[in-house]
Scaffold this active site. Structure first.
Site, PDB file in Angstrom:
ATOM      1  N   ASP A   1       0.870  -1.172   0.000  1.00 48.35           N
ATOM      2  CA  ASP A   1       0.000   0.000   0.000  1.00 48.35           C
ATOM      3  C   ASP A   1       0.910   1.225   0.000  1.00 48.35           C
ATOM      4  O   ASP A   1       2.131   1.104  -0.230  1.00 48.35           O
ATOM      5  CB  ASP A   1      -1.006  -0.040   1.170  1.00 48.35           C
TER       6      ASP A   1
ATOM      7  N   CYS B   1       3.032  -3.360   3.943  1.00 47.51           N
ATOM      8  CA  CYS B   1       2.216  -2.213   4.354  1.00 47.51           C
ATOM      9  C   CYS B   1       2.913  -1.566   5.546  1.00 47.51           C
ATOM     10  O   CYS B   1       4.102  -1.795   5.767  1.00 47.51           O
ATOM     11  CB  CYS B   1       0.767  -2.601   4.637  1.00 47.51           C
TER      12      CYS B   1
ATOM     13  N   THR C   1       2.660  -1.977   8.796  1.00 48.59           N
ATOM     14  CA  THR C   1       3.111  -2.985   9.764  1.00 48.59           C
ATOM     15  C   THR C   1       3.238  -4.375   9.166  1.00 48.59           C
ATOM     16  O   THR C   1       3.897  -5.242   9.767  1.00 48.59           O
ATOM     17  CB  THR C   1       2.084  -3.093  10.910  1.00 48.59           C
TER      18      THR C   1
ATOM     19  N   HIS D   1       7.819 -24.677   9.043  1.00 49.98           N
ATOM     20  CA  HIS D   1       6.758 -25.262   9.876  1.00 49.98           C
ATOM     21  C   HIS D   1       5.362 -25.044   9.302  1.00 49.98           C
ATOM     22  O   HIS D   1       4.494 -25.893   9.460  1.00 49.98           O
ATOM     23  CB  HIS D   1       6.788 -24.648  11.289  1.00 49.98           C
TER      24      HIS D   1
ATOM     25  N   HIS E   1       4.908 -31.541  10.472  1.00 51.23           N
ATOM     26  CA  HIS E   1       4.254 -30.261  10.156  1.00 51.23           C
ATOM     27  C   HIS E   1       3.154 -30.422   9.111  1.00 51.23           C
ATOM     28  O   HIS E   1       2.231 -29.607   9.051  1.00 51.23           O
ATOM     29  CB  HIS E   1       5.283 -29.247   9.659  1.00 51.23           C
TER      30      HIS E   1
HETATM   31  C1  RB5 Z   1      -1.885   2.598   6.544  1.00 53.93           C
HETATM   32  O1  RB5 Z   1      -1.856   3.796   7.233  1.00 53.93           O
HETATM   33  C2  RB5 Z   1      -1.700   1.437   7.505  1.00 53.93           C
HETATM   34  O2  RB5 Z   1      -2.839   1.266   8.285  1.00 53.93           O
HETATM   35  C3  RB5 Z   1      -1.391   0.170   6.723  1.00 53.93           C
HETATM   36  O3  RB5 Z   1      -0.260   0.365   5.944  1.00 53.93           O
HETATM   37  C4  RB5 Z   1      -1.093  -1.071   7.520  1.00 53.93           C
HETATM   38  O4  RB5 Z   1      -0.093  -0.842   8.467  1.00 53.93           O
HETATM   39  C5  RB5 Z   1      -2.243  -1.797   8.079  1.00 53.93           C
HETATM   40  O5  RB5 Z   1      -2.088  -2.872   8.691  1.00 53.93           O
END
Ligand code: RB5
Length: 146
Positions: free
Chosen positions: A8, A65, A67, A98, A133
């Site tokens: 993203d 993204c 996180t 695994h 596994h």
């Molecule tokens: C975008 O701001 C953020 O929410 C997205 O990149 C991601 O971290 C969501 O899990």
């Protein structure tokens, strides 16, 4: 090996760098976008990479993204996908060995590029361990049919 990759806006910068890294390493890279860091919704891109895996158009997927968490949650809604959100190379190897993970999701905001490159190295070169596994992964697949 064919690798489908997307991000993203929050993962865009690292996605671009990781596309170059994978190309230089000799992988066949399918860049599913986006083409800029304009604001987008991560489930749309998770869906495209997941469908590449399920359709057999790619062998592994990479999603970036902020996180990696939202990408993993979204991708795991697609039957046949085992997406692992990973922050260290050893977890990437274990997700393959695994869990037979077919998509790795990483953070473009909280994990540095060098670490994400090492995560991709581990993810793309580690084989599924099978054995004990395999039955557990089969049970995950059975959950999709419930
Ligand atoms: C975008 O701001 C953020 O929410 C997205 O990149 C991601 O971290 C969501 O899990």
């Amino acid at each position: 090996m064919r690798v489908s990759i997307a991000s993203d806006h929050a993962g865009f910068e690292q996605k671009q760098a990781l596309v170059s890294y994978l190309n230089e390493a000799g992988y066949e890279v399918i860049d599913r976008g986006p083409a800029s860091d304009d604001r987008v919704d991560y489930p749309d891109f998770a869906q495209v990479v997941a469908q590449d895996i399920v359709a057999g158009d790619a062998d592994r997927g990479v999603l970036v993204c902020g996180t990696g968490i939202g990408m993993a949650i979204a991708a795991n809604k697609i039957d046949g996908i085992r997406a692992a959100n990973v922050v260290t190379p050893n977890f990437a190897a274990l997700a393959r060995e695994h869990n037979d993970a077919n998509i790795v999701t990483v953070s473009g905001r909280f994990t540095d590029l060098e670490t994400n490159e090492a995560i991709l190295d581990a993810f793309l070169t580690t084989e599924f361990g099978g054995g004990r596994h395999a039955g557990r992964v089969a049970k995950i697949e059975a959950l999709e049919r419930n």
